[in-house]
Design an enzyme around this catalytic site. Sequence first.
Site, PDB file in Angstrom:
ATOM      1  CD  GLU A 104      36.302  65.429 -21.792  1.00  0.00           C
ATOM      2  OE1 GLU A 104      35.706  64.648 -22.560  1.00  0.00           O
ATOM      3  OE2 GLU A 104      37.702  64.579 -20.545  1.00  0.00           O
ATOM      4  CB  CYS A 123      41.831  71.657 -15.753  1.00  0.00           C
ATOM      5  SG  CYS A 123      42.641  70.042 -15.487  1.00  0.00           S
ATOM      6  CB  CYS A 130      47.533  60.284 -22.410  1.00  0.00           C
ATOM      7  SG  CYS A 130      48.852  60.480 -20.534  1.00  0.00           S
ATOM      8  CB  CYS A 134      48.212  56.043 -15.088  1.00  0.00           C
ATOM      9  SG  CYS A 134      49.821  56.885 -15.419  1.00  0.00           S
ATOM     10  CB  CYS A 137      44.357  57.387 -15.473  1.00  0.00           C
ATOM     11  SG  CYS A 137      44.029  59.399 -16.864  1.00  0.00           S
ATOM     12  N   GLY A 177      46.882  63.844 -20.741  1.00  0.00           N
ATOM     13  CA  GLY A 177      48.202  64.109 -21.681  1.00  0.00           C
ATOM     14  C   GLY A 177      49.387  64.046 -20.772  1.00  0.00           C
ATOM     15  CD  GLU A 178      53.976  63.739 -18.230  1.00  0.00           C
ATOM     16  OE1 GLU A 178      53.128  62.703 -17.442  1.00  0.00           O
ATOM     17  OE2 GLU A 178      54.407  63.892 -18.136  1.00  0.00           O
ATOM     18  CB  SER A 232      50.453  62.364 -10.636  1.00  0.00           C
ATOM     19  OG  SER A 232      50.078  63.369 -11.301  1.00  0.00           O
ATOM     20  CG  LEU A 233      54.860  59.624  -6.067  1.00  0.00           C
ATOM     21  CD1 LEU A 233      56.466  59.433  -6.251  1.00  0.00           C
ATOM     22  CD2 LEU A 233      55.603  59.651  -3.588  1.00  0.00           C
ATOM     23  CG  HIS A 234      49.307  58.765  -8.179  1.00  0.00           C
ATOM     24  ND1 HIS A 234      48.564  59.479  -7.670  1.00  0.00           N
ATOM     25  CD2 HIS A 234      48.780  58.687  -9.452  1.00  0.00           C
ATOM     26  CE1 HIS A 234      48.310  60.157  -8.505  1.00  0.00           C
ATOM     27  NE2 HIS A 234      48.267  60.473 -10.194  1.00  0.00           N
ATOM     28  CB  CYS A 351      41.618  63.766 -10.824  1.00  0.00           C
ATOM     29  SG  CYS A 351      42.580  65.975 -10.593  1.00  0.00           S
TER      30      CYS A 351
HETATM   31  N1  SAH Z   1      50.236  62.607 -17.200  1.00  0.00           N
HETATM   32  C1  SAH Z   1      50.236  64.709 -15.807  1.00  0.00           C
HETATM   33  C2  SAH Z   1      49.162  65.134 -16.405  1.00  0.00           C
HETATM   34  C3  SAH Z   1      46.880  64.589 -15.960  1.00  0.00           C
HETATM   35  S1  SAH Z   1      47.531  65.118 -14.591  1.00  0.00           S
HETATM   36  C4  SAH Z   1      50.304  63.493 -14.457  1.00  0.00           C
HETATM   37  O1  SAH Z   1      50.277  62.795 -14.119  1.00  0.00           O
HETATM   38  O2  SAH Z   1      50.676  64.290 -13.408  1.00  0.00           O
HETATM   39  C5  SAH Z   1      46.062  64.437 -13.776  1.00  0.00           C
HETATM   40  C6  SAH Z   1      45.403  63.921 -12.770  1.00  0.00           C
HETATM   41  O3  SAH Z   1      44.881  63.407 -12.168  1.00  0.00           O
HETATM   42  C7  SAH Z   1      47.037  63.002 -12.531  1.00  0.00           C
HETATM   43  O4  SAH Z   1      47.073  63.573 -10.663  1.00  0.00           O
HETATM   44  C8  SAH Z   1      46.853  61.370 -11.895  1.00  0.00           C
HETATM   45  O5  SAH Z   1      47.415  61.106 -11.549  1.00  0.00           O
HETATM   46  C9  SAH Z   1      45.209  61.994 -11.669  1.00  0.00           C
HETATM   47  N2  SAH Z   1      43.961  61.324 -11.564  1.00  0.00           N
HETATM   48  C10 SAH Z   1      44.289  60.199 -12.696  1.00  0.00           C
HETATM   49  N3  SAH Z   1      42.950  59.405 -12.668  1.00  0.00           N
HETATM   50  C11 SAH Z   1      42.704  59.599 -11.512  1.00  0.00           C
HETATM   51  C12 SAH Z   1      41.681  58.792 -11.036  1.00  0.00           C
HETATM   52  N4  SAH Z   1      40.902  57.877 -11.099  1.00  0.00           N
HETATM   53  N5  SAH Z   1      41.005  59.844  -9.442  1.00  0.00           N
HETATM   54  C13 SAH Z   1      41.778  60.315  -9.293  1.00  0.00           C
HETATM   55  N6  SAH Z   1      42.794  61.479  -9.874  1.00  0.00           N
HETATM   56  C14 SAH Z   1      42.858  60.395 -10.747  1.00  0.00           C
END
Ligand code: SAH
Length: 360
Positions: A104, A123, A130, A134, A137, A177-178, A232-234, A351
């Site tokens: 995608e 994007c 992946c 997480c 996701c 993907g990562e 992507s810290l979270h 995202c």
């Molecule tokens: N693996 C990489 C690239 C993917 S980026 C990374 O983690 O950065 C995709 C982004 O969307 C990341 O910041 C991810 O954490 C975020 N994301 C994943 N699930 C989400 C959701 N349900 N709502 C909003 N953002 C989300």
Amino acid sequence: MKVYQRLRRYNAAMEKDIRSYSLNQIRDICQTLGQPRFRAEQLIQWLYVKGAQSYDEMTNLPRALRATLAEECPLRPLEIVDKQVSSDGTRKYVIGLADGCYVETVGIPACDSGGSLKRLTVCFSTQVGCAMQCAFCATGHEGFTRNLSSGEMISQVLVVQNDFDMRVSNLVSMGQGEPFQNYDALLEALRFINNKKGLGIGARHITLSTCGLIKGINKLAEEPEQFTLAVSLHAARQEVRDHLMPRCAHNPLPELKQALQHYVEKTGRRVSFEYLLIRDVNDTEKDLEALLAFTDSLLCHINLIPLNDIEDSPFKPSLPAVQNHWLKSLQAHHHEATIRNSKGADIDGACGQLKNKLTR
Ligand code: SAH
């Protein structure tokens, strides 16, 4: 005939699509076929600048070479299997690859105040699926299938460019993907995309997003290009992060911070953080304090992202009052921070929502 046999050996898997090879492998293939160097560059231009869909279009390549390539490394047209258009103009594509995998890609247009298009961001995905799993996701829930080749990454930019009939101005590796698990192919793709003889998109308009793989961050710090790094810290509390991002656990927060400090010192560039605000999971005062401590003295920008809905998820976005409180607190600590609503949520193109669901 000898050359032909050599190529057969090279192309052991036979019938491998030309896009599955790296750009350097395409150069090797042309050399194996006894072609001068510039031929490989012509072929690469056809594939990844002009977006040719068949060898017949490549009229400045010798007919015999085209015939050999067509037989040994077929060029199958990329197929847009599905396309959805969001009410905000964002378009999400499901692209069919030569081996039957899907990937995608999202095109995100932005207008100026007069309403005319001024930016087009792609994007793009770096892997099919992946491996990071997480918890929040949708892509993670699908599991990992394979890495994409550099050509398959570049082709995603061309698909969006053609469909909008507009030059792509910005690029983010925030699809499936990562990226740092596919580092070499990614860097080859980005160098080509950045190069004036490639797609000529400025390095500062290209953002690499990672879930925080330290090895990749350290490698990127050594690269000459000025790509932007997003993490992507979270969560800035280890136990919360381990719960949300279990496969990142071997990249502990103190070491991640060290790597980022080194990156900033080495490159003079600031880091972007993505922080997904999830109600009662990572949005308490304790979490905020931990984030302030983690980002203290680090040159950075913090994007707070309200969680997007994904199917069967127990998580809810933080309340608007909490989002605003976080924004104000970060700004009070002299951080640049924004609340970023992702685009394309109504077509599952935002995202974390990418998971190869077809609408037909
Ligand atoms: N693996 C990489 C690239 C993917 S980026 C990374 O983690 O950065 C995709 C982004 O969307 C990341 O910041 C991810 O954490 C975020 N994301 C994943 N699930 C989400 C959701 N349900 N709502 C909003 N953002 C989300």
